[in-house]
Design a protein around this motif. Structure first.
Motif, PDB file in Angstrom:
ATOM      1  N   ASP A 163       0.837  -1.210   0.000  1.00  0.00           N
ATOM      2  CA  ASP A 163       0.000   0.000   0.000  1.00  0.00           C
ATOM      3  C   ASP A 163       0.873   1.262   0.000  1.00  0.00           C
ATOM      4  O   ASP A 163       0.571   2.241  -0.700  1.00  0.00           O
ATOM      5  CB  ASP A 163      -0.925   0.020   1.218  1.00  0.00           C
ATOM      6  N   VAL A 164       1.945   1.252   0.781  1.00  0.00           N
ATOM      7  CA  VAL A 164       2.839   2.410   0.815  1.00  0.00           C
ATOM      8  C   VAL A 164       3.573   2.549  -0.515  1.00  0.00           C
ATOM      9  O   VAL A 164       3.783   3.665  -1.006  1.00  0.00           O
ATOM     10  CB  VAL A 164       3.841   2.299   1.985  1.00  0.00           C
ATOM     11  N   ILE A 165       3.960   1.434  -1.119  1.00  0.00           N
ATOM     12  CA  ILE A 165       4.601   1.473  -2.444  1.00  0.00           C
ATOM     13  C   ILE A 165       3.675   2.161  -3.440  1.00  0.00           C
ATOM     14  O   ILE A 165       4.098   3.047  -4.198  1.00  0.00           O
ATOM     15  CB  ILE A 165       4.944   0.051  -2.918  1.00  0.00           C
ATOM     16  N   GLU A 166       2.418   1.763  -3.450  1.00  0.00           N
ATOM     17  CA  GLU A 166       1.466   2.357  -4.394  1.00  0.00           C
ATOM     18  C   GLU A 166       1.280   3.849  -4.127  1.00  0.00           C
ATOM     19  O   GLU A 166       1.223   4.654  -5.060  1.00  0.00           O
ATOM     20  CB  GLU A 166       0.133   1.622  -4.312  1.00  0.00           C
ATOM     21  N   ALA A 168       3.400   5.907  -2.636  1.00  0.00           N
ATOM     22  CA  ALA A 168       4.622   6.635  -2.979  1.00  0.00           C
ATOM     23  C   ALA A 168       4.765   6.774  -4.479  1.00  0.00           C
ATOM     24  O   ALA A 168       5.155   7.834  -4.994  1.00  0.00           O
ATOM     25  CB  ALA A 168       5.830   5.911  -2.394  1.00  0.00           C
ATOM     26  N   ASP A 169       4.448   5.708  -5.218  1.00  0.00           N
ATOM     27  CA  ASP A 169       4.545   5.763  -6.680  1.00  0.00           C
ATOM     28  C   ASP A 169       3.560   6.775  -7.257  1.00  0.00           C
ATOM     29  O   ASP A 169       3.841   7.437  -8.255  1.00  0.00           O
ATOM     30  CB  ASP A 169       4.285   4.372  -7.256  1.00  0.00           C
ATOM     31  N   ALA A 170       2.405   6.907  -6.608  1.00  0.00           N
ATOM     32  CA  ALA A 170       1.398   7.878  -7.053  1.00  0.00           C
ATOM     33  C   ALA A 170       1.646   9.271  -6.495  1.00  0.00           C
ATOM     34  O   ALA A 170       0.861  10.186  -6.736  1.00  0.00           O
ATOM     35  CB  ALA A 170       0.005   7.404  -6.623  1.00  0.00           C
ATOM     36  N   GLN A 171       2.756   9.422  -5.732  1.00  0.00           N
ATOM     37  CA  GLN A 171       3.110  10.707  -5.119  1.00  0.00           C
ATOM     38  C   GLN A 171       1.958  11.239  -4.268  1.00  0.00           C
ATOM     39  O   GLN A 171       1.589  12.407  -4.348  1.00  0.00           O
ATOM     40  CB  GLN A 171       3.528  11.719  -6.195  1.00  0.00           C
ATOM     41  N   ALA A 172       1.416  10.330  -3.456  1.00  0.00           N
ATOM     42  CA  ALA A 172       0.243  10.678  -2.652  1.00  0.00           C
ATOM     43  C   ALA A 172       0.539  10.732  -1.160  1.00  0.00           C
ATOM     44  O   ALA A 172      -0.384  10.689  -0.343  1.00  0.00           O
ATOM     45  CB  ALA A 172      -0.866   9.657  -2.913  1.00  0.00           C
ATOM     46  N   LEU A 173       1.809  10.853  -0.798  1.00  0.00           N
ATOM     47  CA  LEU A 173       2.154  10.805   0.620  1.00  0.00           C
ATOM     48  C   LEU A 173       2.325  12.181   1.248  1.00  0.00           C
ATOM     49  O   LEU A 173       2.654  12.282   2.437  1.00  0.00           O
ATOM     50  CB  LEU A 173       3.434   9.981   0.823  1.00  0.00           C
ATOM     51  N   ALA A 174       2.142  13.222   0.479  1.00  0.00           N
ATOM     52  CA  ALA A 174       2.111  14.594   1.010  1.00  0.00           C
ATOM     53  C   ALA A 174       3.297  14.919   1.909  1.00  0.00           C
ATOM     54  O   ALA A 174       3.137  15.420   3.019  1.00  0.00           O
ATOM     55  CB  ALA A 174       0.804  14.833   1.759  1.00  0.00           C
ATOM     56  N   GLY A 175       4.488  14.617   1.450  1.00  0.00           N
ATOM     57  CA  GLY A 175       5.691  14.998   2.179  1.00  0.00           C
ATOM     58  C   GLY A 175       6.130  14.030   3.261  1.00  0.00           C
ATOM     59  O   GLY A 175       7.134  14.256   3.921  1.00  0.00           O
ATOM     60  N   ALA A 176       5.373  12.954   3.470  1.00  0.00           N
ATOM     61  CA  ALA A 176       5.777  11.963   4.478  1.00  0.00           C
ATOM     62  C   ALA A 176       7.040  11.242   4.021  1.00  0.00           C
ATOM     63  O   ALA A 176       7.330  11.158   2.828  1.00  0.00           O
ATOM     64  CB  ALA A 176       4.651  10.955   4.691  1.00  0.00           C
ATOM     65  N   ASP A 177       7.784  10.746   4.981  1.00  0.00           N
ATOM     66  CA  ASP A 177       8.996   9.982   4.687  1.00  0.00           C
ATOM     67  C   ASP A 177       8.581   8.555   4.324  1.00  0.00           C
ATOM     68  O   ASP A 177       8.154   7.791   5.194  1.00  0.00           O
ATOM     69  CB  ASP A 177       9.901   9.986   5.921  1.00  0.00           C
TER      70      ASP A 177
END
Length: 216
Positions: A163-166, A168-177
């Motif tokens: 889920d985190v891979i997806e 991050a790939d979609a650039q949906a983590l809003a600045g999270a590490d």
């Protein structure tokens, strides 16, 4: 009429084994940035002629599958548990895999959720066994959930990381590490509270950074 004809530049001949390695290496580079890139683009990057490329990998599917399985096999073969208590071992294992795959997340996502998933899962068997070992140890200590089997917890951990891979790939983590988030989500999926999971992930991230600095 020109007296001289420009000769077509041809790549030097290479044997099939060398061509295969070059194509797989090029696929990591090309598909790691653009998962939808065609076979011809990979062949040009590898400096392998189209005829040879299509003989070795008749379809794009065959090339992508061989690429992700090779990567999964390499990762699984390098899996180990660091010293420390089991929760940190889990975080470190996830963190090392994340660091390895971070530069090629589009390709990683293909292997995790795409039509190649079954082949990738088989290749990852040693890594998954190592994760189950750490989870079983943690369950014995009462550090992670023990209401379901270590295999089931391991599956939940794996899905959390995907889920985190997806995201991050979609650039949906809003600045999270992404690295720390992958470790935290994995631990939460194992039944650890968010606060404790964050603390363990921070400690594991610091250890990974220390290892990286010593390598440099």
């Amino acid at each position: 009429m020109s007296l001289f004809r420009r000769r077509k530049t041809e790549a030097p001949a290479i044997d099939d084994d060398a061509a295969r390695v070059r194509l797989l290496d090029a696929a990591v580079s090309v598909l790691g940035r653009d998962a939808g890139a065609p076979l011809g683009t990979v062949a040009r990057r590898a400096q392998v002629d189209d005829e040879t490329a299509r003989r070795l990998f008749p379809t794009r599917h065959a090339l992508v599958e061989a690429t992700v399985v090779r990567g999964a096999t390499r990762i699984a073969g390098a899996a180990f548990l660091d010293d420390g208590e089991p929760r940190e071992q889990i975080a470190m294992l996830i963190g090392r895999v994340w660091q390895d795959q971070a530069p090629v997340l589009p390709l990683t996502r293909l292997g995790a959720r795409g039509p190649y998933r079954r082949s990738v899962e088989r290749a990852l068997a040693p890594l998954r066994a190592t994760l189950r070992e750490a989870i079983a140890l943690a369950a014995e200590r009462g550090d992670v959930r023990a209401d379901i089997s270590p295999a089931a917890v391991s599956w939940l951990v794996e899905q959390a990381v995907i889920d985190v891979i997806e995201a991050a790939d979609a650039q949906a983590l809003a600045g999270a590490d992404p690295l720390q988030l992958a470790m935290t989500q994995a631990l939460c999926a194992a039944g650890i509270g968010w606060g404790d999971a964050t603390d363990v992930a921070i400690a594991a991230r610091a250890r990974l950074a220390d290892v990286d600095s010593r390598r440099d």
